[in-house]
Design an enzyme around this catalytic site. Structure first.
Site, PDB file in Angstrom:
ATOM      1  CG  ASP A 269      -1.943   1.002   1.298  1.00 53.94           C
ATOM      2  OD1 ASP A 269      -2.839   0.934   0.442  1.00 53.94           O
ATOM      3  OD2 ASP A 269      -1.907   1.886   2.184  1.00 53.94           O
TER       4      ASP A 269
ATOM      5  CD  GLU B 124      16.353 -14.768   3.886  1.00 55.09           C
ATOM      6  OE1 GLU B 124      15.690 -15.359   4.768  1.00 55.09           O
ATOM      7  OE2 GLU B 124      16.971 -13.708   4.097  1.00 55.09           O
TER       8      GLU B 124
HETATM    9  C1  NOJ Z   1      -4.466   2.909  -0.840  1.00 56.73           C
HETATM   10  C2  NOJ Z   1      -5.572   1.944  -0.575  1.00 56.73           C
HETATM   11  O1  NOJ Z   1      -5.863   1.235  -1.739  1.00 56.73           O
HETATM   12  C3  NOJ Z   1      -6.730   2.776  -0.085  1.00 56.73           C
HETATM   13  O2  NOJ Z   1      -7.914   2.040  -0.016  1.00 56.73           O
HETATM   14  C4  NOJ Z   1      -6.362   3.360   1.243  1.00 56.73           C
HETATM   15  O3  NOJ Z   1      -7.392   4.241   1.671  1.00 56.73           O
HETATM   16  C5  NOJ Z   1      -5.065   4.151   1.161  1.00 56.73           C
HETATM   17  N1  NOJ Z   1      -4.052   3.476   0.401  1.00 56.73           N
HETATM   18  C6  NOJ Z   1      -4.509   4.426   2.523  1.00 56.73           C
HETATM   19  O4  NOJ Z   1      -4.029   3.233   3.088  1.00 56.73           O
END
Ligand code: NOJ
Length: 534
Positions: free
Chosen positions: A200, A252
């Site tokens: 993310d 690994e």
């Molecule tokens: C991207 C994620 O896909 C989204 O749903 C989220 O709100 C933001 N990152 C923050 O984590």
């Protein structure tokens, strides 16, 4: 090292949004046993892997992207034993499992942040996050992606940075303890057998040291302006050594474990730096998702991204929908070139549903005809549209409140799936409960109305995935043809008709699949993609 045979180079990966996939206990919230119980459908669909959005313990202020414990399962979704069962069942069906990793921020309920609050200014506990003292005014002008300031002030006078919701404090990646913790989290899930991580906000972990002012607003998936000055919070050089260290850990483990970057980075050559041979494996191609339904722009983005990825030995990772954007069956129902909107409400202009679905089917068949890997978002295989008339009182996306109701947010693409037309909650779970309301039209999209029905969207996806495998399209290449928007990939011609007149197939071409029926003269109608064997 470049492994040209690796499974992920041409994999079709299906995003499961656990809250909304299948509910086993009738509480209206999807869960891990619900997913496990429906995996046979995904096997039948013909995908290679699933990516699960976060299921970790979380107060759910951002639907689980606010993680309170990276080594557990939220009781709403089950327990660790359920995660183990899901992984085992998926593997026994030949499906790999990718989990979501959220390293840019934790939840404010994470033990580390709670300890930072308790320990107070100047403590090592606060060093794990980005705290500053700047008096009455926030330390700089940065804004949250969800709206408002990116800084929150505590009663003791210190401010902390949150590029997303106030409940998602950003971690300090200059702190070795943070780095060590995430290496350990990777091992925790790798040891449990997961095949990879979707990372993310992969472009956000490192911030420019002096936190320079920056007033441009960032939006979800909003590409950075490649011509403008580099923002101080995104795509900093320092992120790359983090992913190199993660890659060493993954290597690994046997079986080809992968990292996929969610990084809103432009241009394509900059994004490709995340998928160099010693870093991540894949990075979502969001410029492709955002390209208008026009041949020139699509061809440009396809060429640019293939070239940029070729230069680093990576394949391209196509995507049209996910849990953050209006579903492509609705996006494509607006006039061509309409910018992607941050959610749709009942009073907003509404898409043309039939046109949107027709173009979405053509867009998907075009995407699956391209070499590389492709991600599908749950429900697109049913042709699901966005819920564009959801009453506002049900909205849960923090963007709705933080934007002062200027943005409807992402709930409309997160509505629980319809499996059976005549069952309570359309088969989402055993009861009527559904955490977001399902529109009345869901019955016609239900899986059981589409299975075995020629021409249904489900059958189109199934056929396309099977032909894609049979003809090795994911391992092929793009050779553009003259006169039409068409390319040759191995022995298959992929042709999309963007024009207003029907298009003839080359003589001798044998139709393999088309997103809509050909016309009476065997020609390809407007807004239709075909695959034909040459
Ligand atoms: C991207 C994620 O896909 C989204 O749903 C989220 O709100 C933001 N990152 C923050 O984590």
């Amino acid at each position: 090292m470049l492994d040209t045979d690796a499974w992920w180079r041409d994999a079709v990966i299906y995003q499961v949004y656990p809250r909304s996939f299948a509910d086993s206990d009738g509480d209206g919230m999807g869960d891990l046993p619900g997913i496990t119980g429906r995996l046979h459908h995904l096997q039948e669909l013909g995908i290679d892997a699933v990516w699960l959005s976060p299921f970790y313990p979380s107060p759910q202020h951002d639907a689980g992207y606010d993680v309170a414990d990276y080594r557990g399962v939220d009781p709403r979704f089950g327990g660790l034993g359920d995660a183990d069962k899901l992984i085992a069942e998926a593997h026994s069906r030949g499906i790999k499992v990718i989990v979501d990793l959220v390293p840019n921020h934790t939840s404010s309920e994470h033990a580390w942040f709670q300890a930072a609050l308790a320990a107070g200014p100047g403590s090592p506990e606060r060093e794990r996050y980005i705290f500053r003292s700047s008096g009455e005014e926030p330390p700089n002008s940065w804004t949250s992606v969800f709206g408002g300031s990116a800084w929150e002030r505590l009663p003791d006078g210190e401010w902390y940075l949150h590029l997303f919701d106030v409940s998602q404090p950003d971690l300090n990646w200059d702190n070795p303890e943070v780095r060590a913790e995430f290496l350990d989290i990777l091992r925790f899930w790798l040891d449990r057998g997961v095949d990879g991580f979707r990372v993310d906000v992969a472009h956000g972990l490192v911030k420019e040291a002096n936190l320079t002012d920056w007033t441009t607003t960032s939006t979800i998936l909003g590409g950075l302006d490649p011509a403008g000055p580099p923002p101080p919070m995104w795509d900093q050089e320092g992120v790359h050594e983090i992913y190199q260290s993660w890659r060493r850990v993954l290597d690994e483990y046997p079986g080809g474990r992968i990292l996929v970057a969610e990084a809103w980075v432009a241009p394509a050559s900059r994004l490709a730096r995340y998928v160099r041979p010693d870093e991540m494996h894949q990075a979502f191609n969001f410029p492709y998702l955002d390209a208008p339904w026009r041949p020139a722009e699509l061809r440009t983005v396809i060429d640019e991204t293939l070239e940029a990825n070729d230069a680093v030995g990576a394949t391209t990772t196509w995507v049209l929908s996910n849990h953050d954007v209006v579903r492509h069956a609705s996006r494509l129902g607006f006039p061509i070139g309409t910018p992607r909107m941050p959610g749709i409400g009942a009073e907003d202009p509404q898409p043309d549903a039939a046109l949107g679905l027709r173009r979405a089917r053509a867009a998907t068949l075009l995407m699956l005809g391209l070499p590389g890997s492709a991600y599908l978002y749950q429900g697109e295989e049913l042709g699901l549209p966005e819920h564009t008339t959801m009453p506002d009182e049900f909205r849960e996306d923090p963007a709705w409140e933080r934007s002062g109701h200027a943005e409807r947010g992402r709930d409309g693409c997160r509505v629980p799936l319809p499996w059976e037309a005549d069952a309570p909650s359309y088969g989402f779970g055993p009861s009527d409960a559904s955490w977001l309301p399902q529109p009345g039209i869901w019955a016609e999209y239900a899986l059981d109305r589409q299975q075995g029905v020629p021409g249904s969207t489900w059958e189109l996806y199934r056929t396309a995935l099977s032909l894609r495998r049979e003809h090795g399209l994911g391992r092929g290449s793009v050779a553009w043809q003259e006169d039409a928007f068409a390319f040759r990939n191995g022995d298959v011609l992929v042709l999309t008709n963007f024009g207003s007149e029907p298009v003839e197939l080359p003589s001798g071409a044998r139709l393999l699949v088309s997103s809509e029926p050909l016309d009476g003269d065997g020609r390809v109608p407007t807004d239709v993609t075909v695959w034909a064997a040459l």
